[in-house]
Design a protein around this motif. Structure first.
Motif, PDB file in Angstrom:
ATOM      1  N   GLY A  69      49.388  62.436  34.225  1.00  0.00           N
ATOM      2  CA  GLY A  69      48.954  62.557  35.677  1.00  0.00           C
ATOM      3  C   GLY A  69      47.571  61.853  35.757  1.00  0.00           C
ATOM      4  N   SER A  70      47.011  61.149  34.767  1.00  0.00           N
ATOM      5  CA  SER A  70      46.032  60.101  35.108  1.00  0.00           C
ATOM      6  C   SER A  70      46.585  58.705  35.580  1.00  0.00           C
ATOM      7  N   PHE A  71      45.403  58.103  36.277  1.00  0.00           N
ATOM      8  CA  PHE A  71      45.748  56.947  36.951  1.00  0.00           C
ATOM      9  C   PHE A  71      45.040  55.623  36.412  1.00  0.00           C
ATOM     10  N   TYR A  72      45.621  54.283  36.558  1.00  0.00           N
ATOM     11  CA  TYR A  72      44.961  53.208  36.483  1.00  0.00           C
ATOM     12  C   TYR A  72      45.696  52.359  37.547  1.00  0.00           C
ATOM     13  N   TRP A  73      44.822  50.941  37.451  1.00  0.00           N
ATOM     14  CA  TRP A  73      45.496  50.013  38.696  1.00  0.00           C
ATOM     15  C   TRP A  73      45.472  48.834  37.878  1.00  0.00           C
ATOM     16  N   VAL A  74      46.479  47.773  38.686  1.00  0.00           N
ATOM     17  CA  VAL A  74      46.821  46.789  37.791  1.00  0.00           C
ATOM     18  C   VAL A  74      46.802  45.527  38.784  1.00  0.00           C
ATOM     19  N   GLU A  75      46.181  44.602  38.665  1.00  0.00           N
ATOM     20  CA  GLU A  75      46.150  43.482  39.564  1.00  0.00           C
ATOM     21  C   GLU A  75      46.715  41.965  38.841  1.00  0.00           C
ATOM     22  N   ALA A  76      47.835  41.445  39.480  1.00  0.00           N
ATOM     23  CA  ALA A  76      48.119  40.033  38.929  1.00  0.00           C
ATOM     24  C   ALA A  76      47.424  38.969  39.654  1.00  0.00           C
ATOM     25  N   LYS A  77      46.612  38.351  39.138  1.00  0.00           N
ATOM     26  CA  LYS A  77      45.909  37.248  39.719  1.00  0.00           C
ATOM     27  C   LYS A  77      46.231  35.888  39.246  1.00  0.00           C
ATOM     28  N   GLY A  78      46.811  35.185  40.245  1.00  0.00           N
ATOM     29  CA  GLY A  78      47.160  33.697  39.962  1.00  0.00           C
ATOM     30  C   GLY A  78      46.096  32.861  40.378  1.00  0.00           C
ATOM     31  N   PHE A  79      45.642  33.112  41.396  1.00  0.00           N
ATOM     32  CA  PHE A  79      44.629  32.453  42.208  1.00  0.00           C
ATOM     33  C   PHE A  79      43.311  33.027  42.615  1.00  0.00           C
ATOM     34  N   LYS A  80      42.166  32.594  41.823  1.00  0.00           N
ATOM     35  CA  LYS A  80      40.889  33.293  42.230  1.00  0.00           C
ATOM     36  C   LYS A  80      40.231  32.816  43.328  1.00  0.00           C
ATOM     37  N   THR A  81      39.978  33.832  44.181  1.00  0.00           N
ATOM     38  CA  THR A  81      39.173  33.303  45.557  1.00  0.00           C
ATOM     39  C   THR A  81      37.821  33.767  45.405  1.00  0.00           C
ATOM     40  N   PRO A  82      36.964  33.185  46.308  1.00  0.00           N
ATOM     41  CA  PRO A  82      35.677  34.102  46.336  1.00  0.00           C
ATOM     42  C   PRO A  82      35.518  35.477  46.715  1.00  0.00           C
ATOM     43  N   VAL A  83      36.591  35.740  47.754  1.00  0.00           N
ATOM     44  CA  VAL A  83      36.503  37.060  48.027  1.00  0.00           C
ATOM     45  C   VAL A  83      37.035  38.031  46.714  1.00  0.00           C
ATOM     46  N   TRP A  84      37.942  37.446  45.685  1.00  0.00           N
ATOM     47  CA  TRP A  84      38.465  38.309  44.806  1.00  0.00           C
ATOM     48  C   TRP A  84      37.137  38.393  43.876  1.00  0.00           C
ATOM     49  N   ALA A  85      36.257  37.405  43.730  1.00  0.00           N
ATOM     50  CA  ALA A  85      35.193  37.696  42.755  1.00  0.00           C
ATOM     51  C   ALA A  85      34.235  38.842  43.269  1.00  0.00           C
ATOM     52  N   ILE A  86      34.072  38.864  44.690  1.00  0.00           N
ATOM     53  CA  ILE A  86      33.475  39.893  45.187  1.00  0.00           C
ATOM     54  C   ILE A  86      33.913  41.150  44.967  1.00  0.00           C
ATOM     55  N   LYS A  87      35.181  41.524  45.061  1.00  0.00           N
ATOM     56  CA  LYS A  87      35.869  42.619  45.077  1.00  0.00           C
ATOM     57  C   LYS A  87      36.063  42.950  43.651  1.00  0.00           C
ATOM     58  N   LYS A  88      36.012  42.096  42.734  1.00  0.00           N
ATOM     59  CA  LYS A  88      36.058  42.361  41.195  1.00  0.00           C
ATOM     60  C   LYS A  88      34.743  43.073  40.796  1.00  0.00           C
ATOM     61  N   ARG A  89      33.595  42.474  41.225  1.00  0.00           N
ATOM     62  CA  ARG A  89      32.160  42.973  41.307  1.00  0.00           C
ATOM     63  C   ARG A  89      32.101  44.550  41.710  1.00  0.00           C
ATOM     64  N   LEU A  90      32.537  44.687  43.025  1.00  0.00           N
ATOM     65  CA  LEU A  90      32.548  45.847  43.523  1.00  0.00           C
ATOM     66  C   LEU A  90      33.341  47.235  42.848  1.00  0.00           C
ATOM     67  N   TRP A  91      34.555  46.591  42.168  1.00  0.00           N
ATOM     68  CA  TRP A  91      35.290  47.528  41.439  1.00  0.00           C
ATOM     69  C   TRP A  91      34.427  47.835  40.097  1.00  0.00           C
ATOM     70  N   ALA A  92      33.723  46.991  39.551  1.00  0.00           N
ATOM     71  CA  ALA A  92      32.958  47.419  38.486  1.00  0.00           C
ATOM     72  C   ALA A  92      31.950  48.539  38.654  1.00  0.00           C
ATOM     73  N   VAL A  93      31.689  48.671  39.851  1.00  0.00           N
ATOM     74  CA  VAL A  93      30.713  49.668  40.117  1.00  0.00           C
ATOM     75  C   VAL A  93      31.208  50.937  40.793  1.00  0.00           C
ATOM     76  N   TYR A  94      32.145  50.558  41.955  1.00  0.00           N
ATOM     77  CA  TYR A  94      32.661  51.562  42.666  1.00  0.00           C
ATOM     78  C   TYR A  94      34.090  51.903  42.418  1.00  0.00           C
ATOM     79  N   GLY A  95      34.801  51.278  41.630  1.00  0.00           N
ATOM     80  CA  GLY A  95      36.347  51.498  41.387  1.00  0.00           C
ATOM     81  C   GLY A  95      36.583  53.151  41.112  1.00  0.00           C
ATOM     82  N   PRO A  96      37.799  53.735  41.399  1.00  0.00           N
ATOM     83  CA  PRO A  96      38.071  54.947  41.245  1.00  0.00           C
ATOM     84  C   PRO A  96      38.563  55.170  39.505  1.00  0.00           C
TER      85      PRO A  96
END
Length: 121
Positions: A69-96
């Protein structure tokens, strides 16, 4: 047909899902095999997660439900954008919960990082 701005080709995976890239389809197909083997229970495509008190929207490629019943998320990243860098840092703090990041190509996707949020997820 209109080309994706990063030259990714839309492709289909198991279950008739359409994916934005060959890498994303390959990661889904790998997860699908794990689901068939009973290692994971549910694969949800394009889950919506709100990051931070500002409710910044992020849509990881997949949300995985494990048999317990536990969860985790998966991202397939072929191209890293500046927006991805921001969201990755946000996940490190606020991700569920945990976020697994796969890179490489469709022939050999590689798990390159797992982010565990500081808040424990």
């Amino acid at each position: 047909e209109k080309k994706h701005k990063y030259k990714a080709e839309k492709v289909e995976g198991h279950g008739g899902y359409s994916f934005g890239s060959k890498l994303e389809a390959a990661v889904y197909n790998m997860l699908y095999l794990l689901q068939r083997a009973g290692v994971i229970k549910v694969i949800q495509v394009q889950d919506t997660v709100l990051l931070s008190d500002a409710n910044i929207i992020y849509k990881p490629d997949f949300k995985i439900t494990k048999p317990d019943g536990s969860f985790y998320w998966v991202e397939a990243k072929g191209f890293k954008t500046p927006v991805w860098a921001i969201k990755k840092r946000l996940w490190a703090v606020y991700g569920p919960g945990l976020l697994e990041i796969y890179e490489g190509n469709h022939k050999s996707p590689q798990l390159i990082e797992t982010i565990k949020p500081r808040n424990g997820g």
